[in-house]
Design an enzyme around this catalytic site. Structure first.
Site, mmCIF file in Angstrom:
data_model
loop_
_atom_site.group_PDB
_atom_site.id
_atom_site.type_symbol
_atom_site.label_atom_id
_atom_site.label_comp_id
_atom_site.label_asym_id
_atom_site.label_seq_id
_atom_site.Cartn_x
_atom_site.Cartn_y
_atom_site.Cartn_z
ATOM 1 N N HIS A 122 0.817 -1.218 0.000
ATOM 2 C CA HIS A 122 0.000 0.000 0.000
ATOM 3 C C HIS A 122 0.853 1.271 0.000
ATOM 4 O O HIS A 122 0.364 2.356 -0.303
ATOM 5 C CB HIS A 122 -0.992 0.004 1.171
ATOM 6 C CG HIS A 122 -0.393 0.275 2.513
ATOM 7 N ND1 HIS A 122 -0.065 -0.726 3.408
ATOM 8 C CD2 HIS A 122 -0.058 1.433 3.135
ATOM 9 C CE1 HIS A 122 0.423 -0.187 4.511
ATOM 10 N NE2 HIS A 122 0.438 1.124 4.374
ATOM 11 N N ASP A 152 0.318 -7.704 1.548
ATOM 12 C CA ASP A 152 0.707 -6.293 1.619
ATOM 13 C C ASP A 152 2.225 -6.139 1.637
ATOM 14 O O ASP A 152 2.768 -5.296 2.356
ATOM 15 C CB ASP A 152 0.089 -5.609 2.841
ATOM 16 C CG ASP A 152 0.077 -4.076 2.699
ATOM 17 O OD1 ASP A 152 0.265 -3.601 1.561
ATOM 18 O OD2 ASP A 152 -0.103 -3.388 3.710
ATOM 19 N N GLY A 223 3.586 6.774 8.131
ATOM 20 C CA GLY A 223 4.958 6.850 7.655
ATOM 21 C C GLY A 223 5.798 5.683 8.125
ATOM 22 O O GLY A 223 6.847 5.385 7.570
ATOM 23 N N ASN A 224 5.334 4.984 9.181
ATOM 24 C CA ASN A 224 6.023 3.795 9.663
ATOM 25 C C ASN A 224 5.762 2.568 8.780
ATOM 26 O O ASN A 224 6.503 1.583 8.861
ATOM 27 C CB ASN A 224 5.584 3.444 11.088
ATOM 28 C CG ASN A 224 6.457 4.089 12.146
ATOM 29 O OD1 ASN A 224 6.015 4.973 12.858
ATOM 30 N ND2 ASN A 224 7.694 3.652 12.249
ATOM 31 N N SER A 225 4.708 2.606 7.971
ATOM 32 C CA SER A 225 4.347 1.455 7.155
ATOM 33 C C SER A 225 5.518 1.021 6.283
ATOM 34 O O SER A 225 6.118 1.828 5.583
ATOM 35 C CB SER A 225 3.150 1.788 6.264
ATOM 36 O OG SER A 225 1.975 1.933 7.019
ATOM 37 N N GLY A 281 -6.562 -27.452 2.456
ATOM 38 C CA GLY A 281 -7.795 -27.854 1.796
ATOM 39 C C GLY A 281 -8.893 -28.243 2.761
ATOM 40 O O GLY A 281 -9.568 -29.263 2.579
ATOM 41 N N THR A 283 -12.258 -26.652 5.353
ATOM 42 C CA THR A 283 -13.151 -25.541 5.669
ATOM 43 C C THR A 283 -13.450 -25.590 7.164
ATOM 44 O O THR A 283 -13.518 -26.666 7.763
ATOM 45 C CB THR A 283 -14.461 -25.603 4.869
ATOM 46 O OG1 THR A 283 -15.127 -26.855 5.146
ATOM 47 C CG2 THR A 283 -14.192 -25.495 3.382
#
Length: 464
Positions: A122, A152, A223-225, A281, A283
């Site tokens: 991001h 991300d 800004g740390n991202s 595999g 659920t």
């Protein structure tokens, strides 16, 4: 005689004074608390002497880790060009409105001496130009090597013409709750800034994000991202990613992508050009659903297997509905995020050992991870699957994914059974690319999809 008596009296008083002073100031008095019923109450006490430096944090030394880290954390500037609003001249004559540069900032971590840098997706999303500034204030243009929006994580490269300081990946599976960590980044456009905290939780799930995070109380701000989360040895154990806040600034909770996941994503991008994700595999029911509550599943410590996906590694290993996963390899599993967090660092073809509780019998079963073949895309909720050889032959295409499930909202558009070729004119090769493209869709804008029907005809639909 009087002189001797006086000396004796003085000696007695001096001895009494000395004894009293010793009792008052030096002797430790032991107290015992006794109840009226005569039962003794015992209190456990730690008699370890207090350090002259004080207790706890004052005895830790963060300086070595900080000095190692600050020079390997960089400032990342993302320049995007946005078009201004459409005007009447553009509408009639096709003239283009001016493009306004917008600047976004974040942090990144140098992970090799030749200039590879890991950051958040991001931070660099939709960038027209990327620049990286080192802690010595030297600035370089950066090349985007690859991204994985699902975790991300993004990988950049700069050419600094010299060896750069870098951080080694640590083992995030070995991080312990309560362990001291440092968050290093560039909040508020400052140079590298260090904050300290502890690991508050591991395998933390955030909303609908299919990802587990390390939670820490080290201060993280805008800004740390993309910055570094390191232990006191200076090992990289996470990439700072998100905060929980109603104000946009730090309020006590921050989250980092575990280093084992970031490392695997980076290695996949460098070796394969995209990220390979293996799945078991199975659920599982939502823990807060009426079904889970009625059947007591929400109180189970472990992952309850509600179903097994056809053709998966779980089916091959004969995992059964009702099994409870307690461990995967040597990692204890208390909730689904523990399982997905560990699997995120694995690839299709890797083998894991599942420790199961099956009807109160403990079993250890090897399972080979396989690539996911179907998924439900975000926003529109359409279920898709990768093309088989038969699909490619029938539709005469080698790209796209097949639509195998359509929610009630879109059933009138004739989507079922067709091949989805592109979203907003961006080509789709597999279900992961489709998931990424649908994840970028704005609920308030227009979206176009291109499909292929059984007659080989292309269809284009625009949704708003």
């Amino acid at each position: 005689m009087k002189k001797i008596s006086s000396l004796l009296l003085v000696a007695v008083f001096a001895g009494a004074f000395t004894l009293g002073a010793y009792k008052l100031f030096f002797e430790n008095t032991n107290y015992k608390v006794v109840t009226q019923e005569g039962e003794n109450t015992t209190f456990k006490t730690n008699y370890t002497p207090t350090s002259p430096k004080g207790a706890g944090i004052n005895e830790l030394d963060f300086t070595t880790a900080a000095e190692t880290t600050v020079n390997a954390v960089v400032h990342v500037k993302n320049v995007t060009l946005s078009s201004g609003p459409t005007n009447i001249m553009e509408f009639f004559y096709g003239s283009k409105s001016s493009q306004t540069p917008q600047v976004g900032t974040g942090s990144g971590v140098i992970i090799s001496s030749d200039g590879y840098i890991v950051t958040n997706n991001h931070v660099i999303d939709k960038a027209n130009k990327l620049q990286v500034t080192l802690n010595n204030n030297k600035t370089y243009d950066a090349e985007l090597i690859g991204t994985d929006p699902n975790t991300d994580i993004a990988l950049l490269k700069i050419d600094a013409k010299k060896h750069l300081p870098y951080l080694a990946f640590g083992d995030s599976d070995n991080v312990k709750i309560g362990e001291w960590v440092l968050a290093v980044g560039n909040p508020f456009n400052l140079t590298s800034t260090v904050t300290a905290g502890i690991v508050s939780a591991k395998a933390r799930a955030l909303g609908q994000i299919d990802q587990s995070f390390i939670q820490t109380d080290a201060a993280v701000n805008p800004g740390n991202s993309g910055g570094a989360l390191v232990n006191t040895n200076g090992d990289l154990v996470g990439i700072n990613t998100a905060i929980t806040s109603q104000t946009g600034s730090y309020v006590g909770y921050s989250f980092a992508v575990p280093s084992n996941i970031a490392k695997k994503v980076v290695e996949d991008i460098m070796e394969y050009g995209n990220v390979l994700k293996g799945i078991i595999g199975i659920t599982t029911p939502h823990m807060n659903s009426p079904y889970a509550i009625e059947n007591g599943i929400n109180e189970i410590e472990g992952v309850y297997v509600d179903g097994v996906t056809s053709g998966s590694g779980a089916e091959d290993a004969e995992i059964q509905s009702g099994d409870i996963i307690k461990k995967i390899d040597d990692i204890k599993v208390k909730k689904f995020a523990d399982l997905t967090g560990y699997i995120s660092a694995k690839r299709p073809g890797d083998e894991v050992i599942l420790t199961l509780d099956r009807d109160n019998e403990v079993l250890e079963i090897p399972v080979t991870l396989k690539e996911r073949q179907t998924l439900i895309v975000p926003v529109m909720g359409i279920e898709i699957k990768n093309l088989t050889e038969e699909d490619m032959k029938n539709f005469n295409t080698k790209t796209g994914v097949k639509i195998i499930g359509v929610p009630e909202t879109y059933r009138g558009y004739g989507l079922y059974g067709k091949i989805l070729l592109s979203v907003d004119d961006e080509k789709i090769n597999n279900i992961q690319e489709a998931k990424t493209l649908f994840g970028r869709i704005s609920r308030y804008g227009k979206t176009s999809i291109t499909m292929l029907n059984s007659k080989g005809e292309r269809e284009r639909l625009i949704f708003q």
